[in-house]
Structures are given as C-alpha cells and as structure tokens.
Design a protein around this motif. Structure first.
Motif, PDB file in Angstrom:
ATOM      1  N   SER A  49       0.804  -1.216   0.000  1.00 61.82           N
ATOM      2  CA  SER A  49       0.000   0.000   0.000  1.00 61.82           C
ATOM      3  C   SER A  49       0.837   1.266   0.000  1.00 61.82           C
ATOM      4  O   SER A  49       0.278   2.359  -0.018  1.00 61.82           O
ATOM      5  CB  SER A  49      -0.925   0.013   1.226  1.00 61.82           C
ATOM      6  N   SER A  50       2.153   1.156   0.003  1.00 62.40           N
ATOM      7  CA  SER A  50       2.986   2.349  -0.035  1.00 62.40           C
ATOM      8  C   SER A  50       4.376   2.023  -0.558  1.00 62.40           C
ATOM      9  O   SER A  50       4.841   0.883  -0.445  1.00 62.40           O
ATOM     10  CB  SER A  50       3.092   2.988   1.358  1.00 62.40           C
ATOM     11  N   ILE A  51       4.978   3.017  -1.142  1.00 65.94           N
ATOM     12  CA  ILE A  51       6.369   2.927  -1.575  1.00 65.94           C
ATOM     13  C   ILE A  51       7.037   4.241  -1.221  1.00 65.94           C
ATOM     14  O   ILE A  51       6.372   5.265  -1.030  1.00 65.94           O
ATOM     15  CB  ILE A  51       6.497   2.666  -3.096  1.00 65.94           C
ATOM     16  N   LYS A  65       1.393   6.536  -1.176  1.00 66.93           N
ATOM     17  CA  LYS A  65       0.663   5.570  -0.366  1.00 66.93           C
ATOM     18  C   LYS A  65      -0.824   5.635  -0.650  1.00 66.93           C
ATOM     19  O   LYS A  65      -1.355   6.648  -1.127  1.00 66.93           O
ATOM     20  CB  LYS A  65       0.911   5.828   1.124  1.00 66.93           C
ATOM     21  N   ILE A  66      -1.500   4.538  -0.354  1.00 70.61           N
ATOM     22  CA  ILE A  66      -2.952   4.479  -0.430  1.00 70.61           C
ATOM     23  C   ILE A  66      -3.497   4.801   0.954  1.00 70.61           C
ATOM     24  O   ILE A  66      -3.062   4.224   1.952  1.00 70.61           O
ATOM     25  CB  ILE A  66      -3.414   3.088  -0.883  1.00 70.61           C
ATOM     26  N   GLY A  67      -4.426   5.741   1.031  1.00 76.41           N
ATOM     27  CA  GLY A  67      -4.942   6.102   2.347  1.00 76.41           C
ATOM     28  C   GLY A  67      -5.904   7.266   2.296  1.00 76.41           C
ATOM     29  O   GLY A  67      -6.501   7.579   1.256  1.00 76.41           O
ATOM     30  N   ASP A  68      -6.038   7.910   3.431  1.00 76.73           N
ATOM     31  CA  ASP A  68      -6.970   9.033   3.619  1.00 76.73           C
ATOM     32  C   ASP A  68      -6.146  10.283   3.898  1.00 76.73           C
ATOM     33  O   ASP A  68      -5.500  10.378   4.942  1.00 76.73           O
ATOM     34  CB  ASP A  68      -7.900   8.720   4.794  1.00 76.73           C
ATOM     35  N   LEU A  69      -6.139  11.209   2.977  1.00 74.26           N
ATOM     36  CA  LEU A  69      -5.317  12.408   3.111  1.00 74.26           C
ATOM     37  C   LEU A  69      -5.587  13.139   4.418  1.00 74.26           C
ATOM     38  O   LEU A  69      -4.657  13.585   5.101  1.00 74.26           O
ATOM     39  CB  LEU A  69      -5.564  13.357   1.934  1.00 74.26           C
ATOM     40  N   LEU A  70      -6.865  13.262   4.796  1.00 69.22           N
ATOM     41  CA  LEU A  70      -7.219  14.050   5.974  1.00 69.22           C
ATOM     42  C   LEU A  70      -6.829  13.372   7.279  1.00 69.22           C
ATOM     43  O   LEU A  70      -6.910  13.992   8.338  1.00 69.22           O
ATOM     44  CB  LEU A  70      -8.719  14.361   5.967  1.00 69.22           C
ATOM     45  N   GLU A  71      -6.397  12.106   7.203  1.00 69.00           N
ATOM     46  CA  GLU A  71      -5.921  11.408   8.396  1.00 69.00           C
ATOM     47  C   GLU A  71      -4.405  11.495   8.545  1.00 69.00           C
ATOM     48  O   GLU A  71      -3.859  11.022   9.550  1.00 69.00           O
ATOM     49  CB  GLU A  71      -6.330   9.935   8.344  1.00 69.00           C
ATOM     50  N   TYR A 214      -8.275  16.145 -18.498  1.00 65.85           N
ATOM     51  CA  TYR A 214      -8.478  14.885 -19.207  1.00 65.85           C
ATOM     52  C   TYR A 214      -7.230  14.414 -19.951  1.00 65.85           C
ATOM     53  O   TYR A 214      -7.187  13.283 -20.429  1.00 65.85           O
ATOM     54  CB  TYR A 214      -9.631  15.035 -20.201  1.00 65.85           C
ATOM     55  N   ALA A 215      -6.225  15.278 -20.092  1.00 62.14           N
ATOM     56  CA  ALA A 215      -5.050  14.929 -20.893  1.00 62.14           C
ATOM     57  C   ALA A 215      -4.233  13.804 -20.271  1.00 62.14           C
ATOM     58  O   ALA A 215      -3.573  13.055 -20.985  1.00 62.14           O
ATOM     59  CB  ALA A 215      -4.164  16.163 -21.097  1.00 62.14           C
ATOM     60  N   LEU A 216      -4.278  13.677 -18.931  1.00 60.55           N
ATOM     61  CA  LEU A 216      -3.463  12.678 -18.245  1.00 60.55           C
ATOM     62  C   LEU A 216      -4.318  11.847 -17.292  1.00 60.55           C
ATOM     63  O   LEU A 216      -5.282  12.345 -16.714  1.00 60.55           O
ATOM     64  CB  LEU A 216      -2.345  13.366 -17.448  1.00 60.55           C
ATOM     65  N   ASP A 217      -3.924  10.588 -17.120  1.00 54.20           N
ATOM     66  CA  ASP A 217      -4.595   9.747 -16.132  1.00 54.20           C
ATOM     67  C   ASP A 217      -3.997   9.998 -14.754  1.00 54.20           C
ATOM     68  O   ASP A 217      -3.073  10.792 -14.587  1.00 54.20           O
ATOM     69  CB  ASP A 217      -4.502   8.269 -16.513  1.00 54.20           C
ATOM     70  N   ARG A 218      -4.513   9.322 -13.732  1.00 50.70           N
ATOM     71  CA  ARG A 218      -4.081   9.561 -12.360  1.00 50.70           C
ATOM     72  C   ARG A 218      -2.590   9.297 -12.172  1.00 50.70           C
ATOM     73  O   ARG A 218      -1.900  10.021 -11.472  1.00 50.70           O
ATOM     74  CB  ARG A 218      -4.910   8.716 -11.391  1.00 50.70           C
ATOM     75  N   GLU A 219      -2.129   8.232 -12.786  1.00 50.55           N
ATOM     76  CA  GLU A 219      -0.722   7.872 -12.628  1.00 50.55           C
ATOM     77  C   GLU A 219       0.197   8.981 -13.140  1.00 50.55           C
ATOM     78  O   GLU A 219       1.180   9.348 -12.497  1.00 50.55           O
ATOM     79  CB  GLU A 219      -0.453   6.570 -13.375  1.00 50.55           C
ATOM     80  N   ASN A 220      -0.134   9.525 -14.296  1.00 52.71           N
ATOM     81  CA  ASN A 220       0.695  10.586 -14.860  1.00 52.71           C
ATOM     82  C   ASN A 220       0.510  11.922 -14.148  1.00 52.71           C
ATOM     83  O   ASN A 220       1.446  12.710 -14.045  1.00 52.71           O
ATOM     84  CB  ASN A 220       0.427  10.725 -16.360  1.00 52.71           C
ATOM     85  N   PRO A 248      -8.350   5.050  -1.663  1.00 53.91           N
ATOM     86  CA  PRO A 248      -8.527   3.602  -1.860  1.00 53.91           C
ATOM     87  C   PRO A 248      -9.301   3.262  -3.131  1.00 53.91           C
ATOM     88  O   PRO A 248      -8.989   2.281  -3.811  1.00 53.91           O
ATOM     89  CB  PRO A 248      -9.281   3.170  -0.605  1.00 53.91           C
ATOM     90  N   GLN A 249     -10.302   4.072  -3.481  1.00 53.27           N
ATOM     91  CA  GLN A 249     -11.094   3.779  -4.680  1.00 53.27           C
ATOM     92  C   GLN A 249     -10.314   4.019  -5.970  1.00 53.27           C
ATOM     93  O   GLN A 249     -10.741   3.603  -7.047  1.00 53.27           O
ATOM     94  CB  GLN A 249     -12.392   4.600  -4.695  1.00 53.27           C
ATOM     95  N   ASP A 250      -9.172   4.688  -5.867  1.00 49.37           N
ATOM     96  CA  ASP A 250      -8.336   4.930  -7.046  1.00 49.37           C
ATOM     97  C   ASP A 250      -7.118   4.014  -7.088  1.00 49.37           C
ATOM     98  O   ASP A 250      -6.286   4.130  -7.995  1.00 49.37           O
ATOM     99  CB  ASP A 250      -7.862   6.389  -7.070  1.00 49.37           C
ATOM    100  N   ALA A 251      -7.003   3.117  -6.122  1.00 50.60           N
ATOM    101  CA  ALA A 251      -5.790   2.300  -5.996  1.00 50.60           C
ATOM    102  C   ALA A 251      -5.516   1.478  -7.249  1.00 50.60           C
ATOM    103  O   ALA A 251      -4.363   1.328  -7.671  1.00 50.60           O
ATOM    104  CB  ALA A 251      -5.899   1.386  -4.778  1.00 50.60           C
ATOM    105  N   GLU A 252      -6.561   0.930  -7.871  1.00 48.89           N
ATOM    106  CA  GLU A 252      -6.370   0.097  -9.052  1.00 48.89           C
ATOM    107  C   GLU A 252      -5.969   0.907 -10.279  1.00 48.89           C
ATOM    108  O   GLU A 252      -5.556   0.332 -11.297  1.00 48.89           O
ATOM    109  CB  GLU A 252      -7.646  -0.694  -9.348  1.00 48.89           C
ATOM    110  N   LYS A 253      -6.082   2.227 -10.187  1.00 49.57           N
ATOM    111  CA  LYS A 253      -5.767   3.082 -11.341  1.00 49.57           C
ATOM    112  C   LYS A 253      -4.324   3.574 -11.322  1.00 49.57           C
ATOM    113  O   LYS A 253      -3.909   4.316 -12.219  1.00 49.57           O
ATOM    114  CB  LYS A 253      -6.729   4.276 -11.365  1.00 49.57           C
TER     115      LYS A 253
END
Length: 266
Positions: A49-51, A65-71, A214-220, A248-253
């Motif tokens: 879940s993190s690097i 990392k995958i998580g909750d920013l506000l936490e 729209y030009a870039l996906d989440r990873e980019n 978490p809902q964006d983890a697969e992206k």
C-alpha cells in the motif's frame, strides 16, 4: 534469492517426506523449488500500500501511499477553484464527497462560516483577478483569484494549503489544464518553502476528479506533481518529506510497481 532457494528446497523435501511424496526426476525438485522461489520473490517485491524513496541530493523523502489524506499527520494540500467556493448544499457548487467538501465536513465540522472566514483572512492581501456579478454567477462566491493563489489556513500544528488550480465556471463546473496545474504547483511549493518550516506535507493526486484534466490519467498526474516538487526542491528546500496519498477507490488506477520505477529513475 539463493538463501530463499535453499530454504524453499529444504521445505519442499521436508513436505515430501512427511506426506510420502517422491520426486522421481532429480530436476523436478529443482523446478518446483525454483517456481516457488519466483513466486516468493514476486510477492516480496510487489508493494502493498505504499512505496518510498529517500534522496540525498536534495535530502528528502518521497512517499506514495494508499490512504486518507485528511488522516495524515502532516501539513495538508487541498485543491480549490479560483473562487474558493465552499458551499456543499445539495452538491450544487461543491460536491460534499470531494476533498474540499470533506475538508469542510471533517476538519471544520461542517462550519462553513468558519472556513470562509479563515479563507477570507488568508486571502486578504491578494487582489482578486476579477469579480463576477450575481446575475452572471447565480450561486457561490464572486471574487476570482489568480490561478496558483495559495491560502494558508488551519491551526499552527497542521497547516492546510488551499491552492487555486482550477477555474470555476459561472455554470458551476470547474475546469483546469496542464498549464494551470503546473503553475499552481510551482506557487504551492513556493508557499510551503516560505511557511512550512520543512514539515511533512501530504497532497492528493491533483486534477484527477472534478478539475477535469483529461489529458493525463491519475498515474501521470501523480508523476507531474512529484516532478514539480523535485524540480523546486533542487532550487530551494521545500519539505523533508512529501507524501502523495491515493484514495482507496483509485488504488487500481495507479501501478505502484511503475511508480517505484519512476521514483528510482529520478
């Protein structure tokens, strides 16, 4: 890897003896052990879940990392539109599920007047770029601030950097662009360098949702934020640790293996 191979081979032989299994061909034991060793290596190598990567020039750490920013126990970055709208009523102006909406409901306990007052004080010294009329913009705030404007709010123990990186249309739809994002990130790092005391900073993947880049996906988009941070950090110290938080809902992206390789190449 050789140690792992030896251990796995021993385990395979032991299991074979316990359950009366025999490996008729000498190469079969090696093949089974090697296969299990490869699987073990892949499992070990794949990020959960993190690097992170620690840099020496400049001296800082970047965490994804995958998580909750506000936490996060860190100073926070929250993207806003150029009007710094905060009204989440009926999800018309600001969607309550957005990070801005969550900032209001979770950090400010739904007290929009207090959030608006904090923003007003933070923006008091910034001249609006334009002021809309109520007939042109029926709902929300009317003052427009330059793209890249940063409003610093929150208690001293957790600064919240509100950065305007999108333009709120009078029809209440926010839009941004790669140029707007890059300019905004540059202003953001400048503000953090001036006010942040090198504290840990956590940011979301900016531009992925309602800003409509729209030009870039989440990873980019994530890569753009890190590249911008590293470019500024090589000019001046910004933060000892940057944490990019993936919902978490964006983890697969987002491919964390790809992001690990990206960090290693910087």
């Amino acid at each position: 890897m050789l140690i792992a191979f030896g251990l796995i081979s021993a385990v395979v032989q032991f299991v074979g003896q316990v359950f009366g299994l025999r490996f008729a061909q000498p190469g079969l034991l090696t093949a089974v052990s090697l296969g299990l060793c490869v699987v073990w290596g892949l499992v070990r190598a794949y990020p959960r879940s993190s690097i992170e990567r620690q840099f020496t020039h400049p001296n800082l750490t970047v965490v994804i990392k995958i998580g909750d920013l506000l936490e996060e126990k860190a100073d926070l970055v929250v993207g806003f539109s150029d009007t710094f709208d905060t009204d989440i009523e009926d999800d018309v102006v600001i969607n309550r599920s957005s990070l801005q909406g969550q900032l209001l409901t979770r950090i400010y306990g739904g007290d929009r007047s207090r959030l608006d007052e904090d923003l007003r004080k933070a923006l008091a010294a910034v001249a609006p770029a334009n002021v809309e009329t109520r007939s042109a913009k029926p709902k929300g705030k009317l003052k427009r601030y330059p793209i890249g404007t940063v409003a610093l709010i929150g208690p001293p123990n957790q600064r919240i950097y509100c950065v305007a990186y999108s333009r709120m249309g009078n029809e209440l739809t926010a839009h941004s662009s790669m140029n707007d994002l890059w300019v905004s990130l540059d202003h953001l790092w400048e503000a953090i360098a001036a006010r942040g005391q090198l504290s840990r900073v956590a940011i979301p993947i900016m531009g992925a949702e309602l800003a409509r880049i729209y030009a870039l996906d989440r990873e980019n988009l994530l890569k753009v934020s890190i590249l911008s941070f590293m470019a500024r950090s090589r000019l001046q110290a910004v933060s000892r640790e940057l944490v990019v938080v993936i919902r978490p809902q964006d983890a697969e992206k987002v491919d964390l293996l790809e992001m690990r390789a990206f960090l290693a190449a910087l």
